[in-house]
Design a protein around this motif. Structure first.
Motif, PDB file in Angstrom:
ATOM      1  N   UNK A   1      40.648  39.009  40.461  1.00  0.00           N
ATOM      2  CA  UNK A   1      39.601  38.083  40.578  1.00  0.00           C
ATOM      3  C   UNK A   1      38.956  38.067  41.732  1.00  0.00           C
ATOM      4  N   UNK A   2      38.816  39.339  42.223  1.00  0.00           N
ATOM      5  CA  UNK A   2      38.394  39.449  43.522  1.00  0.00           C
ATOM      6  C   UNK A   2      37.391  40.857  42.755  1.00  0.00           C
ATOM      7  N   UNK A   3      35.871  40.017  42.857  1.00  0.00           N
ATOM      8  CA  UNK A   3      34.665  41.061  42.495  1.00  0.00           C
ATOM      9  C   UNK A   3      34.517  42.137  43.080  1.00  0.00           C
ATOM     10  N   UNK A   4      34.375  41.915  44.787  1.00  0.00           N
ATOM     11  CA  UNK A   4      34.276  43.173  45.474  1.00  0.00           C
ATOM     12  C   UNK A   4      36.305  43.436  46.950  1.00  0.00           C
ATOM     13  N   UNK A   5      35.677  44.039  47.498  1.00  0.00           N
ATOM     14  CA  UNK A   5      37.189  43.724  48.951  1.00  0.00           C
ATOM     15  C   UNK A   5      37.277  42.741  49.265  1.00  0.00           C
TER      16      UNK A   5
END
Length: 410
Positions: free
Chosen positions: A270-274
């Motif tokens: 669900x997270x596109x970036x850290x």
């Protein structure tokens, strides 16, 4: 008192001037120039009124108490400049120009009268802290002080008369606050003027006026500080609001962490970036992304949503008298917390039919949604998810809270 108070106020005035000078780079207009002039005159007033500067000016010029004349001329100039500023704020340009010319002429006459009366009063001994109390009994100095105080008081009355009513019409909130603060500062300046007039009258009547002396510096200082804040408030106020908004969004971002962390642990995709625990930059975008990721995670949990836990949370919360928003939050948090547990154990729950599934599923955020309200709703859910005993009891299958937890239900 003057040794500390006056330098501090001088520093505040000069800092305010530095802030406003930057506005001149965006273009000069009479109101911006007037603000800069008022702050410069106020800074000069408190600078020369500082005892060490007063004594230094006496030595350099050889004219005792020249700082008094300088400070009084600056105060009168400040009073007139604030009047000019308010005129430009509340009147059309052509009306402001006409009225400004009349006030400038009055200022010039007042300044000439002060210089003539000061020189006519004859020599004095240096008095860095009690000049007025020492020489108010001399008739010429009494006339000098009355001219100075009258000009100052008329200016302050004009400021109060113009600022306070116009503040109700000002469109920008910080301009409105600035006008009101300036009006209150001018009213405090009037207290100073009344004390000084009492000094003059008392001295002519043979009354010992030195016991009133401690009242004048605080009244003048408070008035000056409030006027400085009022004049500069439209410049720094919006930045303060932006900073407060940034702090609020950063706090909300962190308050969403408990719910988001559990969803991210189960569904890292669900997270596109850290993730960043406490972001300092790109906060609006990060907060928006966190909302979207919460929706994505909640959608993935749709087959696992625990409606029974939500029902128990609703019944417990109703008995506890939770408000509607808090009640909805504990129900949604219980629904999600049960879903997280079921998902982690790989035991999907079947919904009775498609209609119930649609009702149980949270709606996706669309571009027209009010993000501020949605973030506030999700924060309530996340807080309940992480720490509400109502949610814990409902997910555990209980229909009531232990007595000792009732007071901390949310």
């Amino acid at each position: 008192m003057n040794e500390v108070l006056y330098p501090a106020l001088a520093a505040v005035a000069w800092i305010g001037l530095a802030v406003k000078i930057r506005d001149l780079r965006r273009g000069r207009n009479p109101s911006r120039v007037a603000v800069c002039g008022a702050l410069a005159l106020l800074g000069s007033t408190f600078t020369v009124s500082t005892p060490v500067v007063w004594s230094w000016l006496d030595r350099v010029t050889g004219v005792a108490n020249l700082a008094a004349l300088w400070a009084h001329l600056c105060v009168v100039g400040f009073s007139g400049t604030v009047q000019l500023l308010v005129l430009w704020w509340v009147n059309p340009p052509e009306v402001a120009r006409r009225r400004a010319r009349a006030r400038l002429a009055l200022l010039a006459v007042t300044a000439v009268a002060l210089v003539v009366l000061f020189l006519a009063a004859g020599p004095t001994e240096p008095r860095t802290t009690d000049f007025v109390a020492t020489y108010a009994e001399r008739p010429i100095f009494a006339a000098y002080l009355l001219v100075y105080l009258s000009a100052f008081a008329v200016g302050m009355v004009d400021v109060v008369r113009l600022c306070w009513p116009y503040s109700r019409l000002a469109g920008r909130s910080w301009l409105r606050r600035g006008l009101r603060t300036t009006a209150v500062g001018a009213a405090s300046g009037l207290v100073y003027a009344v004390v000084r007039v009492a000094d003059v009258v008392g001295a002519q009547a043979g009354v010992d006026i030195r016991r009133w002396e401690p009242l004048a510096p605080p009244a003048a200082s408070l008035g000056a500080l409030l006027v400085i804040l009022g004049l500069t408030m439209p410049a720094w106020g919006p930045r303060l609001s932006e900073f407060r908004g940034w702090l609020r969004r950063r706090r909300q971002y962190r308050q969403l962490q408990p719910l988001w962390s559990d969803l991210h642990r189960l569904m890292p995709q669900i997270a596109l970036e850290p993730p960043v625990a406490a972001p300092l930059s790109n906060l609006d975008r990060r907060l928006y992304r966190r909302v979207i990721e919460l929706y994505d995670g909640s959608l993935a949990l749709r087959p696992y949503l625990d409606e029974a836990a939500a029902g128990r949370a609703g019944r417990i919360g109703t008995r506890l008298g939770l408000r509607a928003d808090d009640l909805a939050a504990v129900m949604e948090a219980a629904r999600l917390r049960g879903a997280v547990r079921a998902y982690a154990h790989g035991a999907p729950r079947s919904l009775p039919d498609d209609e119930s599934a649609d009702e149980a599923s949270p709606a996706r955020l669309d571009e027209g949604a009010d993000l501020t309200q949605e973030v506030a709703r999700l924060v309530r859910i996340s807080r309940a998810y992480a720490g509400s005993p109502v949610v814990a009891a409902a997910v555990a299958g209980r229909e009531a809270l232990p007595a000792e937890e009732t007071e901390v239900a949310m």
